[in-house]
Design a protein around this motif. Structure first.
Motif, PDB file in Angstrom:
ATOM      1  N   LYS A  94       0.824  -1.204   0.000  1.00  0.00           N
ATOM      2  CA  LYS A  94       0.000   0.000   0.000  1.00  0.00           C
ATOM      3  C   LYS A  94       0.859   1.255   0.000  1.00  0.00           C
ATOM      4  O   LYS A  94       0.418   2.316  -0.458  1.00  0.00           O
ATOM      5  CB  LYS A  94      -0.931  -0.010   1.210  1.00  0.00           C
ATOM      6  N   ALA A  95       2.082   1.143   0.502  1.00  0.00           N
ATOM      7  CA  ALA A  95       2.994   2.282   0.514  1.00  0.00           C
ATOM      8  C   ALA A  95       3.750   2.434  -0.797  1.00  0.00           C
ATOM      9  O   ALA A  95       4.575   3.330  -0.941  1.00  0.00           O
ATOM     10  CB  ALA A  95       3.983   2.149   1.666  1.00  0.00           C
ATOM     11  N   GLY A  96       3.452   1.536  -1.765  1.00  0.00           N
ATOM     12  CA  GLY A  96       4.114   1.612  -3.058  1.00  0.00           C
ATOM     13  C   GLY A  96       5.489   0.974  -3.100  1.00  0.00           C
ATOM     14  O   GLY A  96       6.233   1.153  -4.068  1.00  0.00           O
ATOM     15  N   GLU A  97       5.830   0.196  -2.072  1.00  0.00           N
ATOM     16  CA  GLU A  97       7.143  -0.446  -2.000  1.00  0.00           C
ATOM     17  C   GLU A  97       7.044  -1.905  -2.438  1.00  0.00           C
ATOM     18  O   GLU A  97       5.976  -2.521  -2.331  1.00  0.00           O
ATOM     19  CB  GLU A  97       7.680  -0.391  -0.562  1.00  0.00           C
ATOM     20  N   PRO A  98       8.155  -2.493  -2.917  1.00  0.00           N
ATOM     21  CA  PRO A  98       8.126  -3.923  -3.226  1.00  0.00           C
ATOM     22  C   PRO A  98       8.006  -4.757  -1.958  1.00  0.00           C
ATOM     23  O   PRO A  98       8.466  -4.345  -0.883  1.00  0.00           O
ATOM     24  CB  PRO A  98       9.485  -4.161  -3.911  1.00  0.00           C
ATOM     25  N   PHE A 102       7.075 -13.138   1.526  1.00  0.00           N
ATOM     26  CA  PHE A 102       6.448 -13.868   0.428  1.00  0.00           C
ATOM     27  C   PHE A 102       4.930 -13.943   0.541  1.00  0.00           C
ATOM     28  O   PHE A 102       4.225 -13.728  -0.447  1.00  0.00           O
ATOM     29  CB  PHE A 102       7.014 -15.291   0.333  1.00  0.00           C
ATOM     30  N   THR A 103       4.395 -14.292   1.715  1.00  0.00           N
ATOM     31  CA  THR A 103       2.953 -14.542   1.803  1.00  0.00           C
ATOM     32  C   THR A 103       2.117 -13.351   1.347  1.00  0.00           C
ATOM     33  O   THR A 103       1.218 -13.510   0.507  1.00  0.00           O
ATOM     34  CB  THR A 103       2.575 -14.986   3.226  1.00  0.00           C
ATOM     35  N   PRO A 104       2.359 -12.126   1.842  1.00  0.00           N
ATOM     36  CA  PRO A 104       1.586 -10.998   1.308  1.00  0.00           C
ATOM     37  C   PRO A 104       1.902 -10.703  -0.154  1.00  0.00           C
ATOM     38  O   PRO A 104       1.025 -10.249  -0.903  1.00  0.00           O
ATOM     39  CB  PRO A 104       1.971  -9.825   2.210  1.00  0.00           C
ATOM     40  N   PHE A 105       3.141 -10.980  -0.579  1.00  0.00           N
ATOM     41  CA  PHE A 105       3.477 -10.832  -2.003  1.00  0.00           C
ATOM     42  C   PHE A 105       2.602 -11.735  -2.855  1.00  0.00           C
ATOM     43  O   PHE A 105       2.001 -11.304  -3.852  1.00  0.00           O
ATOM     44  CB  PHE A 105       4.954 -11.180  -2.222  1.00  0.00           C
ATOM     45  N   TRP A 106       2.483 -12.999  -2.449  1.00  0.00           N
ATOM     46  CA  TRP A 106       1.735 -13.963  -3.247  1.00  0.00           C
ATOM     47  C   TRP A 106       0.240 -13.665  -3.193  1.00  0.00           C
ATOM     48  O   TRP A 106      -0.473 -13.827  -4.182  1.00  0.00           O
ATOM     49  CB  TRP A 106       2.033 -15.371  -2.772  1.00  0.00           C
ATOM     50  N   ARG A 107      -0.215 -13.184  -2.038  1.00  0.00           N
ATOM     51  CA  ARG A 107      -1.609 -12.792  -1.918  1.00  0.00           C
ATOM     52  C   ARG A 107      -1.915 -11.631  -2.883  1.00  0.00           C
ATOM     53  O   ARG A 107      -2.966 -11.622  -3.537  1.00  0.00           O
ATOM     54  CB  ARG A 107      -1.916 -12.384  -0.477  1.00  0.00           C
TER      55      ARG A 107
END
Length: 426
Positions: A94-98, A102-107
């Protein structure tokens, strides 16, 4: 390294056959890519040059030089991200950062629209109007002719994917951690060399899940592993020096050791820990290693031996047929505790316990460490603790036919934790 060079040779052979069937030759040339491709475009009268982008910094720099050289000749150059499932710019917090976990990335990835379907391959690919000069593949001296059991090429990649989805994927969630089983897809080298793309794999798996609901749990676990590959690719886009510098800068002060003898023992499967040695010998023999065992041997190098993860990353890059420039360093940093979503440094794999849990009958060790083939299951993962009569009956002479452990794991674990404690406050 020998194994990836053999793969490249056979992959190019297969590509040449595939192109010939479409009506066009494979052109092989050596040199600075920008000069070679601009020259080839001029020779053939090409109006455009298209390629798939690679995430490593050297390749991206080469792509920029190629595009500039083509533009200078009035030829359009364009790169595509066919090696990725999702646009890195679209996968942000939400802050525009990578994402660094992993889990929130994959979500976030799964909340995006499905990766688009790859286009069908052309049925014909007309040859250039005039013959084009090409090197002979044999003159590149890539292969020693050894047979490591792999079949490179696009057709082999498609067949492997189809075979995996036709049944083994059903047991994937359970079988993928057992190194004695053929429980993984083994698609990683085909993906690395571009013989199949992640979007092809994605849509084939999704179609199979729709047609065979009973396979859906295994397919979901498999897609999650494909997502981990994606996570590594996105990391390299953000950290071009991923193979050299720790993401967690505290690890720049870590007291790594230098010991060429220990490093050599690890590389050649002579550590005295059977599961570690089996994995390293599988790597030398086939250019590949089971993923569960990769984690064990990496933990052993970094935490038992206190040798830098960069040394392990470099050896894997030399020896693996699937040493992707993103996956390889990202996974080494994960094990070392210095990377994105890293395993905590105090998670130190016990090579004996890992062997007893994931290779309980010793089948994997017996295959790759044949000098221990006659050891009973009770002792095969810790032969130095076996009674003398048991060793004699199995034909094992510690320090002669099989090495004694190069370190005591319990003491090495304490040493590693103390070393980590020294940098925790940095």
């Amino acid at each position: 390294g020998a194994a990836p060079r053999r793969w490249l040779h056979r992959s190019l052979e297969a590509l040449a056959v595939g192109l010939a069937a479409l009506g066009s030759p494979l052109v092989l040339r050596r040199g600075e890519p920008s000069a070679v491709l601009a020259e080839l475009a001029a020779e053939t009268g090409a109006g455009a040059v298209l390629w798939n982008r690679r995430p490593d910094p050297a390749a991206e720099d080469a792509d920029r030089r190629v595009a500039a050289a083509l533009e200078a000749r009035g030829v359009r150059g364009e790169g595509y991200d066919a090696a990725l499932l999702f646009d890195p710019a679209a996968v942000r917090t939400k802050a525009g950062e990578p994402y660094r976990v992993f889990t929130p990335f994959w979500r976030a990835c799964r909340a995006l629209p499905e990766p688009y379907r790859p286009l069908r391959a052309p049925e014909r690919l007309p040859a250039p109007p005039a013959p084009v000069r090409s090197d002979r593949l044999a003159d590149w001296d890539l292969t020693d002719g050894a047979d490591d059991g792999w079949t490179p090429g696009e057709a082999a990649a498609r067949a492997r994917l189809a075979g995996f989805l036709d049944g083994p994927v059903t047991r994937y969630a359970a079988d993928r951690d057992i190194p004695s089983l053929d429980g993984t897809s083994r698609l990683s080298p085909h993906l690395h060399w571009g013989e199949i793309g992640p979007r092809q794999v994605w849509h084939a798996a999704r179609h199979t899940a729709d047609a065979h609901p009973e396979r859906a749990p295994g397919i979901e676990a498999f897609l999650r592993e494909l997502g981990w590959r994606e996570f590594c690719q996105h990391q390299l886009r953000q950290a071009p020096d991923l193979a050299e510098k720790p993401l967690d800068l505290r690890f720049t002060a870590f007291p790594w050791r230098e010991d060429p003898d220990l490093l050599s023992a690890w590389k050649h499967g002579r550590t005295g820990y059977p599961l570690v040695d089996a994995g390293m010998r599988q790597l030398l023999a086939t250019g590949w290693m089971h993923n569960r065992v990769r984690m064990v041997v990496a933990s052993f190098l970094v935490k038992d031996l206190l040798l830098p993860w960069q040394a392990g990353e470099a050896w894997f890059r030399e020896a693996l047929v699937d040493a992707d420039p993103a996956n390889n360093p990202a996974n080494w940093q994960w094990v070392a505790g210095s990377g994105a979503d890293a395993a905590p440094f105090f998670r130190i794999f016990n090579p004996v316990a890992q062997g007893e849990k994931f290779d309980p009958d010793g089948g994997y060790v017996r295959r790759w460490v044949p000098e221990l083939a006659e050891m009973p299951e009770e002792w095969i993962h810790k032969p130095w603790q076996a009674p003398a009569p048991t060793l004699a009956a199995a034909g094992v002479r510690l320090g002669v036919t099989y090495p004694r452990p190069v370190v005591d794991h319990g003491l090495a674990r304490q040493r590693a934790l103390a070393a980590f404690s020294a940098i925790r406050g940095n």
